[in-house]
Design a protein around this motif. Structure first.
Motif, short mmCIF file in Angstrom:
data_model
loop_
_atom_site.label_atom_id
_atom_site.label_comp_id
_atom_site.label_asym_id
_atom_site.label_seq_id
_atom_site.Cartn_x
_atom_site.Cartn_y
_atom_site.Cartn_z
N LEU A 20 -2.39 -16.77 5.53
CA LEU A 20 -1.13 -17.27 6.05
C LEU A 20 -0.18 -17.57 4.90
CD1 LEU A 20 -2.50 -19.90 8.60
CD2 LEU A 20 -1.58 -17.65 9.13
N GLY A 21 1.11 -17.42 5.14
CA GLY A 21 2.08 -17.78 4.13
C GLY A 21 3.47 -17.33 4.52
N ARG A 22 4.45 -17.83 3.79
CA ARG A 22 5.84 -17.45 4.02
C ARG A 22 6.06 -15.99 3.65
NH1 ARG A 22 9.49 -22.44 1.74
NH2 ARG A 22 8.82 -23.92 3.32
N ASN A 23 7.22 -15.48 4.04
CA ASN A 23 7.60 -14.13 3.64
C ASN A 23 7.62 -14.04 2.12
OD1 ASN A 23 7.91 -13.45 6.29
ND2 ASN A 23 10.13 -13.58 6.29
N ASN A 24 7.22 -12.90 1.58
CA ASN A 24 7.19 -12.63 0.14
C ASN A 24 6.30 -13.60 -0.64
OD1 ASN A 24 8.99 -10.43 0.28
ND2 ASN A 24 10.70 -11.86 0.42
N SER A 25 5.24 -14.09 -0.01
CA SER A 25 4.32 -14.99 -0.72
C SER A 25 3.09 -14.27 -1.25
CB SER A 25 3.91 -16.16 0.18
OG SER A 25 3.20 -15.69 1.32
N LYS B 156 0.90 -12.08 0.74
CA LYS B 156 -0.15 -11.75 1.72
C LYS B 156 -0.47 -10.25 1.70
CE LYS B 156 2.31 -13.27 5.11
NZ LYS B 156 3.54 -13.63 4.42
#
Length: 132
Positions: free
Chosen positions: A32-37, A39
């Motif tokens: 899981l993670g924000r955009n552009n993190s 993944k």
């Protein structure tokens, strides 16, 4: 070989990962993670290894065409200097940039006697040295 499973993935200097980043993997892992993190980059690192190992070529360190498609290593390496970005003090030679590092940790059950019998002429001293 049976019961093989990935335990961890470590990436460094690969796309958005500048520093060594280790991700522990369990039987069920959710990323899981924000955009552009990063993944997708974690998944791409595994796919890059898969496409490289699928068609082994001793003259090519990483296969850059396939599911992970890159024109050159510059596209995959974090911090690679731009071609038109001269670095001061490098008149003696080309800029050296370390490429990405992708490490997988895994475990499996191996029948050692059967595996050695299948090696037929392998360097057993070298195998013993590196297998622990």
């Amino acid at each position: 070989m049976s019961n093989a499973k990935l335990l961890a993935l470590t990436v460094e200097r690969f796309k958005s990962f500048a520093h060594s980043t280790r991700v522990e993997l369990a039987p069920l892992t959710i990323i899981l993670g924000r955009n552009n993190s990063g993944k997708s980059t974690l998944i791409q690192s595994l796919l890059l290894l898969k496409q490289t190992l699928r068609d082994v070529n001793p003259e090519v360190m990483l296969r850059l065409d396939g599911t992970v498609d890159a024109f050159n290593l510059r596209e995959l390496t974090f911090g690679w200097p731009a071609a038109d970005d001269p670095k001061p003090g490098l008149e003696d030679g080309p800029e050296r940039t370390r490429g990405p590092t992708i490490t997988v940790e895994w475990e499996c059950d191996v029948d050692v006697k059967s595996a050695i019998a299948q090696l037929r002429g392998a360097d057993l001293d070298n195998l013993a040295k590196h297998s622990g």
